[in-house]
Design an enzyme around this catalytic site. Structure first.
Site, PDB file in Angstrom:
ATOM      1  N   LEU A  23       0.843  -1.166   0.128  1.00 34.21           N
ATOM      2  CA  LEU A  23      -0.073   0.040   0.028  1.00 34.21           C
ATOM      3  C   LEU A  23       0.785   1.208  -0.047  1.00 34.21           C
ATOM      4  CD1 LEU A  23      -2.969  -0.917   2.261  1.00 34.21           C
ATOM      5  CD2 LEU A  23      -2.888  -0.870  -0.298  1.00 34.21           C
ATOM      6  N   HIS A 136       3.887   5.193   2.460  1.00 36.00           N
ATOM      7  CA  HIS A 136       2.879   4.147   2.775  1.00 36.00           C
ATOM      8  C   HIS A 136       1.479   5.040   2.875  1.00 36.00           C
ATOM      9  CE1 HIS A 136       0.415   1.192   4.749  1.00 36.00           C
ATOM     10  NE2 HIS A 136       1.538   0.142   4.347  1.00 36.00           N
ATOM     11  N   HIS A 137       0.263   4.665   2.434  1.00 34.66           N
ATOM     12  CA  HIS A 137      -1.048   4.828   2.717  1.00 34.66           C
ATOM     13  C   HIS A 137      -1.154   5.250   4.048  1.00 34.66           C
ATOM     14  CE1 HIS A 137      -4.355   6.668   0.980  1.00 34.66           C
ATOM     15  NE2 HIS A 137      -4.637   5.802   0.048  1.00 34.66           N
ATOM     16  N   ALA A 138      -0.565   4.620   4.984  1.00 35.43           N
ATOM     17  CA  ALA A 138      -0.600   5.041   6.501  1.00 35.43           C
ATOM     18  C   ALA A 138      -0.231   6.295   6.807  1.00 35.43           C
ATOM     19  CB  ALA A 138      -0.268   3.963   7.397  1.00 35.43           C
ATOM     20  N   ASN A 295      -4.179  10.749   6.892  1.00 33.44           N
ATOM     21  CA  ASN A 295      -5.314  10.659   5.875  1.00 33.44           C
ATOM     22  C   ASN A 295      -6.507  11.309   6.302  1.00 33.44           C
ATOM     23  OD1 ASN A 295      -4.599   8.091   3.746  1.00 33.44           O
ATOM     24  ND2 ASN A 295      -3.589   7.710   5.652  1.00 33.44           N
TER      25      ASN A 295
END
Length: 482
Positions: A23, A136-138, A295
């Protein structure tokens, strides 16, 4: 230390649940000239990373996930962990670059260190080089990811302070007293949150209950990826919007709809109005939080009108559906769910995410995220950024994903596909190009047509009075992004 918010932690859980998924999201910059020396680039990056604490932090998880993961300083932080150098084989043109990006999307980021890296691609055709910034999408969503890339570029001479990112305003880790207090208040808070969400959750729940018709766009995915690119003039997209009473995002989704229609027809499948439900991320980020690395997104879900062959009717239908989704509060419903998740104990949330990620979901068929990028020219150590291209991962049986990013006067579509199930990924790029050309031809043909003074045609069978005409925003709709 700062706790990860539920959505940030959810991306960690999603990646852990599937060994075939990585991700990391990326921005691929094409730059003029030759790259700097390794020492020069490392020194530049170290100076710019020092301005953002989050880039020096890693994730620490609690035993059995009893509490939410937290960001903590990496005691072994070393810039060498985050810089790689590569070169493409001859002829080092876009084909080789796309294959390289596809391979990068497969590689997972190191959890033992801050989850980001820069890859310098030393040689591209036509005296260029590339810089891939991957996180990372986190750590980032689309808006904060673009902001991160901008802060790694040269700061405007007018205000070098713009490089420094504000400190996160996310809450710190909860102590035992806070956990106990939250638990005691939960019976009082739950009804209040539930009543506030009921009306807006109906469209979200209905979207997942009514499963679209089966198609080859949804199914198991492997570990390898394909990647391709489509490009459009942002001014031409705006011209279409002005001529057909639509937003930039409406035009983009109409082009994506036409592309998926072409893919299914090419595979011998019949596209219907219930074949593709697309997830469109919606930014919930305030203007003053653009640079915070986390996010802040919700989403709307909409069926694409793949059954419509007429490009103008397709665009008009999408415009009406997206307006209806926005007014229904579906995006606010997901935001409310995430707010509620943040008040619940983390362990049930984590275990629920793992269970959910193992289920063979068919409620969503594709994802398209539209991100407003920099309008001004960027440079890295004096080298001009000629082009900025987005790349996103795929997961949860979604065999394709499309990221759309503006830079200057260009709109670029980065299209990711599963290697085994999407050998025809180029057909999506071709379909986007053709759909935009078709809409532009319609608008320009109509502009040559004599018009009466009292009506303006917007779509077949639709007209409105000039006296009652309300000017529409035809520029970039900043609500829809990842």
């Amino acid at each position: 230390m700062t706790e990860l918010q539920p959505l940030d932690a959810g991306f960690i859980e999603l990646e852990d649940a599937d060994r075939r998924v990585s991700l990391g999201i990326a921005a691929v910059a094409i730059l003029a000239g030759t790259p700097p020396s390794r020492a020069e680039f490392a020194a530049m990056l170290a100076e710019r990373v020092s301005a953002n604490q989050r880039l020096r932090q890693r994730i620490r998880r609690a035993p059995l996930d009893l509490t939410a993961p937290v960001w903590e300083e990496d005691p072994n932080f070393d810039m060498a962990h985050h810089i790689r150098w590569a070169a493409l084989p001859e002829p080092a043109d876009e084909t080789e670059l796309r294959e390289f990006v596809a391979a990068e999307l497969v590689e997972r980021l190191d959890r033992d260190h801050p989850m980001w890296e820069c890859v310098v691609v030393e040689r591209l055709a036509d005296a260029r080089w590339a810089l891939i910034v991957k996180a990372h999408h986190a750590l980032v969503d689309g808006v904060s990811g673009v902001s991160l890339f901008e802060r790694l570029c040269d700061a405007p001479a007018s205000d070098p302070r713009l490089r420094r990112a504000p400190e996160s305003d996310a809450p710190g880790g909860l102590g035992w007293f806070d956990l106990v207090r939250t638990g005691l208040r939960l019976p009082l808070d739950m009804p209040r949150y539930a009543m506030g969400m009921v009306s807006s959750l109906v469209p979200v729940v209905a979207a997942f209950v009514s499963v679209p018709e089966a198609s080859s766009l949804n199914g198991p995915i492997g570990r390898q990826r394909r990647y391709t690119i489509a490009r459009a003039s942002l001014e031409e997209i705006r011209e279409i919007g002005r001529g057909l009473d639509a937003t930039v995002n409406d035009v983009v989704l109409a082009a994506v709809t036409a592309a998926y229609r072409g893919v299914l027809l090419g595979r011998g499948e019949e596209p219907t109005g219930n074949t593709v439900r697309i997830l469109v991320p919606v930014s919930m980020r305030a203007a003053d939080a653009k640079s915070l690395l986390d996010n802040r997104v919700s989403a709307v879900l909409s069926l694409l009108p793949l059954h419509l062959d007429d490009p103008v009717e397709r665009l008009s239908t999408i415009h009406q559906r997206m307006a209806r989704h926005k007014s229904s509060g579906a995006a606010q419903a997901e935001k409310s769910l995430l707010a509620l998740a943040g008040r619940l104990p983390f362990a049930p949330f984590a275990w629920g995410m793992r269970l959910w990620s193992h289920l063979p979901q068919r409620g969503v068929t594709a994802v398209a995220t539209n991100i407003p990028g920099p309008r001004h020219t960027l440079t890295v150590l004096g080298r001009e950024v000629l082009e900025l291209i987005p790349a996103i991962p795929i997961a949860m049986r979604l065999r394709t994903g499309i990221a759309i990013l503006s830079y200057g006067d260009q709109l670029t579509f980065g299209i990711t596909g599963d290697y085994d199930s999407t050998p025809d990924l180029e057909r999506i790029a071709d379909g986007i190009h053709s759909a935009i050309a078709d809409l532009l031809a319609v608008v320009r043909a109509r502009s040559q047509r004599p018009r009466t003074e009292d009506t303006v045609t917007t779509a077949p069978g639709l007209a409105r009075s000039k006296q009652n005409q309300t000017p529409r925003k035809c520029g970039y709709d900043n609500e829809i992004q990842t």
